[in-house]
Design a protein around this motif. Structure first.
Motif, PDB file in Angstrom:
ATOM      1  N   GLY A  57      83.425  39.920 -18.782  1.00  0.00           N
ATOM      2  CA  GLY A  57      82.345  40.760 -18.273  1.00  0.00           C
ATOM      3  C   GLY A  57      82.767  42.179 -17.986  1.00  0.00           C
ATOM      4  N   LEU A  58      84.067  42.477 -18.059  1.00  0.00           N
ATOM      5  CA  LEU A  58      84.574  43.835 -17.827  1.00  0.00           C
ATOM      6  C   LEU A  58      84.705  44.621 -19.133  1.00  0.00           C
ATOM      7  CD1 LEU A  58      87.435  42.937 -15.306  1.00  0.00           C
ATOM      8  CD2 LEU A  58      85.154  43.806 -14.752  1.00  0.00           C
ATOM      9  N   LEU A  59      84.541  43.943 -20.268  1.00  0.00           N
ATOM     10  CA  LEU A  59      84.720  44.596 -21.564  1.00  0.00           C
ATOM     11  C   LEU A  59      83.490  45.422 -21.931  1.00  0.00           C
ATOM     12  CD1 LEU A  59      86.316  41.618 -23.527  1.00  0.00           C
ATOM     13  CD2 LEU A  59      87.486  43.550 -22.445  1.00  0.00           C
ATOM     14  N   PRO A  60      83.655  46.420 -22.772  1.00  0.00           N
ATOM     15  CA  PRO A  60      82.495  47.223 -23.215  1.00  0.00           C
ATOM     16  C   PRO A  60      81.433  46.341 -23.872  1.00  0.00           C
ATOM     17  CG  PRO A  60      84.561  48.283 -23.835  1.00  0.00           C
ATOM     18  CD  PRO A  60      84.925  46.923 -23.324  1.00  0.00           C
ATOM     19  N   ASP A  61      80.195  46.641 -23.582  1.00  0.00           N
ATOM     20  CA  ASP A  61      79.039  45.939 -24.157  1.00  0.00           C
ATOM     21  C   ASP A  61      78.995  44.461 -23.773  1.00  0.00           C
ATOM     22  OD1 ASP A  61      78.191  48.281 -25.487  1.00  0.00           O
ATOM     23  OD2 ASP A  61      79.604  47.883 -27.116  1.00  0.00           O
ATOM     24  N   ARG A  62      79.674  44.088 -22.683  1.00  0.00           N
ATOM     25  CA  ARG A  62      79.629  42.717 -22.192  1.00  0.00           C
ATOM     26  C   ARG A  62      79.216  42.763 -20.722  1.00  0.00           C
ATOM     27  NH1 ARG A  62      81.060  38.919 -26.340  1.00  0.00           N
ATOM     28  NH2 ARG A  62      81.659  37.503 -24.670  1.00  0.00           N
ATOM     29  N   THR A  63      78.615  41.665 -20.251  1.00  0.00           N
ATOM     30  CA  THR A  63      78.285  41.564 -18.835  1.00  0.00           C
ATOM     31  C   THR A  63      78.252  40.094 -18.441  1.00  0.00           C
ATOM     32  OG1 THR A  63      76.729  42.241 -17.095  1.00  0.00           O
ATOM     33  CG2 THR A  63      75.774  41.472 -19.164  1.00  0.00           C
ATOM     34  N   SER A 111      78.230  42.984  -2.087  1.00  0.00           N
ATOM     35  CA  SER A 111      77.205  43.810  -2.732  1.00  0.00           C
ATOM     36  C   SER A 111      77.723  45.216  -3.018  1.00  0.00           C
ATOM     37  CB  SER A 111      75.957  43.904  -1.849  1.00  0.00           C
ATOM     38  OG  SER A 111      75.369  42.642  -1.657  1.00  0.00           O
ATOM     39  N   LEU A 112      78.743  45.628  -2.290  1.00  0.00           N
ATOM     40  CA  LEU A 112      79.226  47.009  -2.397  1.00  0.00           C
ATOM     41  C   LEU A 112      79.629  47.399  -3.814  1.00  0.00           C
ATOM     42  CD1 LEU A 112      79.869  49.627  -0.911  1.00  0.00           C
ATOM     43  CD2 LEU A 112      82.136  48.697  -0.387  1.00  0.00           C
ATOM     44  N   PRO A 113      80.389  46.570  -4.555  1.00  0.00           N
ATOM     45  CA  PRO A 113      80.727  46.985  -5.927  1.00  0.00           C
ATOM     46  C   PRO A 113      79.507  47.273  -6.790  1.00  0.00           C
ATOM     47  CG  PRO A 113      82.114  45.142  -5.259  1.00  0.00           C
ATOM     48  CD  PRO A 113      81.060  45.305  -4.190  1.00  0.00           C
ATOM     49  N   SER A 114      78.422  46.535  -6.590  1.00  0.00           N
ATOM     50  CA  SER A 114      77.216  46.748  -7.389  1.00  0.00           C
ATOM     51  C   SER A 114      76.477  48.012  -6.984  1.00  0.00           C
ATOM     52  CB  SER A 114      76.277  45.537  -7.263  1.00  0.00           C
ATOM     53  OG  SER A 114      76.890  44.386  -7.793  1.00  0.00           O
ATOM     54  N   PHE A 115      76.801  48.562  -5.822  1.00  0.00           N
ATOM     55  CA  PHE A 115      76.174  49.808  -5.385  1.00  0.00           C
ATOM     56  C   PHE A 115      76.915  51.041  -5.911  1.00  0.00           C
ATOM     57  CE2 PHE A 115      74.692  47.433  -1.324  1.00  0.00           C
ATOM     58  CZ  PHE A 115      73.652  46.874  -2.022  1.00  0.00           C
ATOM     59  N   VAL A 116      78.215  50.903  -6.197  1.00  0.00           N
ATOM     60  CA  VAL A 116      79.015  52.089  -6.513  1.00  0.00           C
ATOM     61  C   VAL A 116      79.590  52.087  -7.933  1.00  0.00           C
ATOM     62  CG1 VAL A 116      79.612  52.437  -4.091  1.00  0.00           C
ATOM     63  CG2 VAL A 116      81.121  51.053  -5.522  1.00  0.00           C
ATOM     64  N   LEU A 117      79.704  50.922  -8.565  1.00  0.00           N
ATOM     65  CA  LEU A 117      80.257  50.829  -9.917  1.00  0.00           C
ATOM     66  C   LEU A 117      79.141  50.772 -10.946  1.00  0.00           C
ATOM     67  CD1 LEU A 117      83.043  48.136  -9.314  1.00  0.00           C
ATOM     68  CD2 LEU A 117      83.330  50.624  -9.415  1.00  0.00           C
ATOM     69  N   PRO A 118      79.445  51.000 -12.223  1.00  0.00           N
ATOM     70  CA  PRO A 118      78.435  50.734 -13.266  1.00  0.00           C
ATOM     71  C   PRO A 118      77.891  49.328 -13.087  1.00  0.00           C
ATOM     72  CG  PRO A 118      80.341  51.833 -14.213  1.00  0.00           C
ATOM     73  CD  PRO A 118      80.704  51.527 -12.796  1.00  0.00           C
ATOM     74  N   PHE A 119      76.580  49.199 -13.013  1.00  0.00           N
ATOM     75  CA  PHE A 119      75.993  47.967 -12.493  1.00  0.00           C
ATOM     76  C   PHE A 119      76.410  46.723 -13.265  1.00  0.00           C
ATOM     77  CE2 PHE A 119      72.769  44.690 -12.167  1.00  0.00           C
ATOM     78  CZ  PHE A 119      72.707  44.537 -10.800  1.00  0.00           C
ATOM     79  N   TRP A 120      76.280  46.747 -14.600  1.00  0.00           N
ATOM     80  CA  TRP A 120      76.505  45.525 -15.361  1.00  0.00           C
ATOM     81  C   TRP A 120      77.975  45.135 -15.380  1.00  0.00           C
ATOM     82  CZ3 TRP A 120      72.447  42.770 -15.733  1.00  0.00           C
ATOM     83  CH2 TRP A 120      71.184  43.384 -15.823  1.00  0.00           C
ATOM     84  N   THR A 121      78.860  46.097 -15.217  1.00  0.00           N
ATOM     85  CA  THR A 121      80.284  45.789 -15.082  1.00  0.00           C
ATOM     86  C   THR A 121      80.573  45.200 -13.708  1.00  0.00           C
ATOM     87  OG1 THR A 121      80.863  47.588 -16.592  1.00  0.00           O
ATOM     88  CG2 THR A 121      82.619  46.763 -15.166  1.00  0.00           C
ATOM     89  N   SER A 122      79.841  45.655 -12.704  1.00  0.00           N
ATOM     90  CA  SER A 122      80.104  45.230 -11.327  1.00  0.00           C
ATOM     91  C   SER A 122      79.905  43.729 -11.127  1.00  0.00           C
ATOM     92  CB  SER A 122      79.206  45.993 -10.355  1.00  0.00           C
ATOM     93  OG  SER A 122      77.854  45.543 -10.411  1.00  0.00           O
ATOM     94  N   LEU A 123      79.073  43.094 -11.951  1.00  0.00           N
ATOM     95  CA  LEU A 123      78.828  41.661 -11.779  1.00  0.00           C
ATOM     96  C   LEU A 123      80.116  40.856 -11.979  1.00  0.00           C
ATOM     97  CD1 LEU A 123      75.410  41.323 -13.663  1.00  0.00           C
ATOM     98  CD2 LEU A 123      75.826  41.717 -11.221  1.00  0.00           C
TER      99      LEU A 123
END
Length: 401
Positions: free
Chosen positions: A27-33, A110-122
């Motif tokens: 989920g950290l790779l480009p174009d993946r989530t 929840s904090l990573p999803s507030f500050v990182l690129p959203f789909w990567t944050s998951l």
């Protein structure tokens, strides 16, 4: 000496970090989530244009809550920040947002999803949960006297088992990840009451209440009180302490719990207001406490009890009820720990794990008596299974030792 003692902990942390990234790192790779959002192709208005390579109901329909509830909640919160959204106008005629708790507005996860690129944050959030759960269990196991290998195994069994993994997208694992830390700090408060341990326990109690699933907080507080009550009784007996010598640790412990609750009032009070004015509260109070069928105990011993992905199955869906299996080696090591050296702490952990298993499958009279108590009478006690797996992990660690 302190530097030498820190080396095993650092090694364990690095191993757990590697395993966490290995498990969810795609989920950290480009174009993946790390999202089951392709399930929405089977819902209106997108169903008519579903791509041919997307299966009906998506890749994993059992994770639909993530794409239909938790991800939309998080994205909408992110859009509203820095304002704190108290009300959700997009749900029916409007609905309390902070008060529904599962919005997890103040959760540290929840904090990573507030500050990182959203789909990567998951994927970042999932890896963080796995790491903290495993490393916290390692530290707890070390505090209980295990050597490095046993403590390492305990963390792997707890954090990387099926039940924890299938709940990764839910707020429940925000609680599960903190439980070992909660038990560790509770024990430290009773053994070394002071400002540092007080603050640590208060912070963890607050984080439990803010993590987004009050029912899991109730179970965590129950486990904390049971564990610390046992540890205090052992200390009182072994050290032959006078009753008055237990007063200070108890007061610091109770004060930390009260302080944690007070800190979390920003989310707890809106939740309580919504709960006591909702039909859900009345429904749960008036209904019988639920449990899983006893046949599910078979999944504790058989890894393919639920069938295999390549085979058709008529067994009811949802992986959340399938997370019993902790591994054959785990079961054998846990049994060895009790048979070869039935020490007091091992027996206590086994008794608590058995108690939780009885609650999960509704074995009388334990289930009938406990569900008469406030909290247990309205909770989904099936989720106490996580404490069965924590107990198996600790016993397996002792068995390896």
């Amino acid at each position: 000496m302190a530097r030498l003692a820190a080396r095993p902990a650092l090694a364990a942390a690095l191993i757990y970090a590697f395993l966490a990234v290995l498990m969810v790192g795609q989920g950290l790779l480009p174009d993946r989530t790390l999202s089951p959002s392709d399930s929405l192709w089977s819902a209106a208005p997108w169903d008519s244009s579903r791509p041919a390579d997307v299966p009906p109901l998506g890749s994993n329909f059992e994770l639909a809550d993530a794409s239909e509830v938790f991800v939309p909640y998080m994205r909408w919160t992110r859009e509203q920040l820095p304002d704190v959204p108290l009300w959700n106008p997009h749900l029916m005629g409007g609905r309390p947002f902070v008060g529904n708790a599962q919005s997890a507005l103040f959760s540290p996860f929840s904090l990573p999803s507030f500050v990182l690129p959203f789909w990567t944050s998951l994927a970042v959030v999932a890896a963080l949960k796995l790491f903290l759960a495993a490393f916290g269990t390692y530290l707890l196991a070390r505090a209980l006297g295990m050597r490095f290998g046993g403590a390492l195994v305990a963390g792997i069994v707890f954090a990387f088992g099926t039940f924890f993994a299938v709940w990764l997208a839910w707020p429940l694992t925000s609680h599960f990840a903190l439980v070992p830390w909660l038990l560790l700090l509770g024990d430290l408060v009773l053994r070394r009451p002071g400002a540092f341990t007080f603050a640590g326990l208060a912070a963890l109690v607050a984080l439990q209440f803010l993590a987004g699933h009050p029912e899991s907080t109730f179970h965590a507080m129950f486990a904390l009180v049971a564990f610390c009550g046992y540890r205090l009784a052992v200390r009182w007996r072994d050290e032959r302490l006078a009753a008055r010598e237990l007063l200070r640790p108890l007061l610091v412990f109770a004060g930390a719990l009260a302080c944690g609750v007070a800190i979390s009032a920003v989310a707890l009070l809106p939740f309580l207001e919504l709960l006591f004015n909702s039909g859900d509260w009345a429904r749960r109070v008036d209904s019988e406490a639920g449990h899983w069928p006893r046949k599910y105990l078979g999944a504790l011993f058989l890894h393919d009890y639920w069938g295999r992905p390549t085979q058709g199955s008529t067994i009811e869906p949802f992986m959340a009820v399938r997370g019993w299996y902790a591994g054959a080696a785990t079961l054998m090591l846990a049994a060895a720990a009790l048979i070869l050296r039935p020490a007091r702490d091992r027996i206590a952990v086994a008794v608590f794990a058995v108690f939780c298993a009885l609650m999960v499958v509704g074995i009388p009279p334990v289930f009938d008596i406990v569900t008469l108590l406030p909290g247990f009478s309205a909770a989904h006690n099936q989720r106490l299974l996580i404490y069965v797996l924590l107990g198996l992990g600790l016993l397996a660690g002792w068995g390896l030792d």
